[in-house]
Enzyme design. Structure first.
Site, mmCIF file in Angstrom:
data_model
loop_
_atom_site.group_PDB
_atom_site.id
_atom_site.type_symbol
_atom_site.label_atom_id
_atom_site.label_comp_id
_atom_site.label_asym_id
_atom_site.label_seq_id
_atom_site.Cartn_x
_atom_site.Cartn_y
_atom_site.Cartn_z
ATOM 1 N N TYR A 127 7.045 -5.103 3.215
ATOM 2 C CA TYR A 127 8.272 -4.634 3.858
ATOM 3 C C TYR A 127 7.923 -3.549 4.867
ATOM 4 C CZ TYR A 127 12.873 -3.042 4.971
ATOM 5 O OH TYR A 127 14.000 -2.734 5.683
ATOM 6 N N GLU A 323 1.217 14.477 -2.181
ATOM 7 C CA GLU A 323 0.889 13.186 -1.569
ATOM 8 C C GLU A 323 -0.323 13.347 -0.650
ATOM 9 O OE1 GLU A 323 3.065 9.856 1.307
ATOM 10 O OE2 GLU A 323 3.797 11.914 1.247
ATOM 11 N N HIS A 324 -0.257 14.307 0.245
ATOM 12 C CA HIS A 324 -1.369 14.641 1.144
ATOM 13 C C HIS A 324 -1.859 16.045 0.805
ATOM 14 C CE1 HIS A 324 1.322 11.911 3.464
ATOM 15 N NE2 HIS A 324 0.186 11.336 3.809
ATOM 16 N N GLU A 411 -4.531 -5.482 -41.396
ATOM 17 C CA GLU A 411 -3.274 -5.582 -40.649
ATOM 18 C C GLU A 411 -2.355 -6.668 -41.200
ATOM 19 O OE1 GLU A 411 -4.066 -5.842 -36.478
ATOM 20 O OE2 GLU A 411 -4.898 -3.817 -36.385
#
Length: 431
Positions: A127, A323-324, A411
């Site tokens: 997108y 983010e940066h 188990e």
């Protein structure tokens, strides 16, 4: 920008100061997106054409962009623009080709062979947002790794009219199909498919609140599609010492602030002098920006933090998880081993965030809003999936059987135990 002294704050105040601006979600967005998705699922192409005319005020001749239109885009671009896009493509391709995983094959004990193999996700959708300025860089960041990973089908959606730069890069990357569709309806079309739009397995790319919400909704539906990562506003944090250039820092802060009013920029420095110089430089440079009004709004929720030391600045950065992350210190590489939470790191005076945004080779699709604690920057691995393989010889199973039987008994899984013992009994009979 507000300036605070870290040590003067209580722990609660420190937490509060690093909180991100709230993301506007709202029940109205959730409901509106759900309606769009339902409409696309029931009405298909007709819904896409109707919604495109409603939201984009454009009535495309076709949903799929014809090949001749994609080819013609090249003729309308300048040689300078094409050269820039091709240089960026080359660098991004080099870095992402280096990420190709190597198969793993290990004999964990005699006769027990374990492997890990990687396969591309078969169909992916990209997108690309519309708006006043085209984003061919995002096409590169998504299209290049998709093709290198070997995805069998790569499609792209963008609101019409689609810019020539986007069409040119789509062809450069080898994207299979391009569609004149944007917004939540594009996400719905790729997630569920229509007559014109191919259904995909995973959707990548940024967008507004409606696109983000559409991605969330389709990813929560097993009939929909997976998505790349949670989205949030853009952000940057700069760690700087007394050697940093305040004009460089100001330029980096503003380059992030101009993204949108919900962007956040943070400077952390032990130097009050640098803090003051950056404040002045930001105001001076702000006046020359075409998007000064947007940057000014972002700066209203942004910070300069005076730390006790660079070590404390690193701790603040790791807690915030930007983010940066830009490091402008005397020896920036020395700090790299100490940096844990960031989407992408820019070391030194000559590494502006803009380089990574466009053409250094790293990917600019990054986790934000604190997701760097658990999410990675987009890469080749996001377009692939791993499978494990095991192959046991008769001897290998016999040797491993006691361990498996004991654990299956613990188990209470009798069939698991029997799947092993029935084979061991067969081996014993055949001796």
């Amino acid at each position: 920008m507000r300036t605070v002294v870290w040590q003067s704050l209580s722990e609660e105040q420190q937490d509060a100061i690093l909180e991100r601006p709230a993301i506007a979600e709202g029940a109205n967005i959730t409901a509106a997106v759900a309606d769009v998705i339902a409409k696309v699922r029931t009405q298909g192409d007709a819904a896409l054409l109707e919604l495109t005319e409603k939201f984009d005020r454009v009535k495309p001749e076709s949903i799929r962009v014809p090949s001749k239109e994609i080819n013609a885009a090249s003729e309308r671009l300048s040689a300078e623009m094409k050269q820039a896009l091709e240089q960026a493509y080359s660098n991004i391709a080099k870095f992402h080709k280096a990420q190709k995983p190597q198969p793993i094959k290990v004999e964990t004990q005699p006769g027990v062979m374990c492997e890990q193999v990687t396969r591309p996700i078969q169909k992916v959708g990209l997108y690309i947002p519309g708006g006043s300025a085209p984003l061919p860089s995002t096409v590169l960041m998504l299209g290049v790794p998709a093709k290198i990973a070997g995805c069998r089908k790569v499609v792209l959606c963008s609101p019409p009219p689609i810019a020539d730069e986007i069409l040119y890069v789509a062809k450069l990357c080898g994207i299979d199909e391009v569609y004149n569709v944007g917004g939540g309806q594009a996400v719905a079309a790729m997630a569920y498919g229509t007559k014109s739009v191919s259904k995909v397995d995973k959707i990548f790319g940024p967008g507004n609140a409606y696109v983000t919400e559409a991605k969330r909704q389709v990813s929560n539906d097993f009939r929909g599609a997976a998505i790349d990562m949670p989205a949030g506003p853009s952000e940057v944090l700069v760690i700087a010492d007394e050697t940093a250039d305040p004009d460089f820092i100001a330029a980096d802060l503003l380059s992030q602030a101009e993204h949108g009013p919900d962007s956040q920029v943070v400077l952390v420095t032990p130097s009050p002098i640098v803090a003051d110089q950056v404040t002045d430089a930001v105001q001076r440079q702000l006046k020359a920006l075409s998007r000064a009004d947007i940057a000014q709004k972002a700066l209203a929720s942004s910070l300069i933090i005076i730390s006790e030391s660079i070590t404390q600045a690193v701790s603040i950065s790791n807690y915030y998880g930007p983010e940066h992350l830009i490091v402008q210190t005397k020896n920036p590489r020395e700090l790299l081993p100490l940096l844990d939470n960031a989407g992408s790191i820019f070391l030194g005076d000559w590494s502006p965030e803009s380089a990574g945004d466009y053409a250094s080779g790293t990917n600019h699709v990054l986790p934000t809003y604190g997701y760097t604690r658990t999410y990675s920057s987009l890469g080749l691995a996001d377009f692939s999936k791993r499978m494990t393989v095991q192959e046991l010889s008769a001897e290998g199973l016999q040797n491993l059987a006691p361990t498996v039987v004991t654990m299956a008994e613990a188990e209470g899984l009798d069939a698991h135990k029997r799947a092993v013992t029935i084979r061991v009994e067969k081996l014993t009979q055949n001796r």
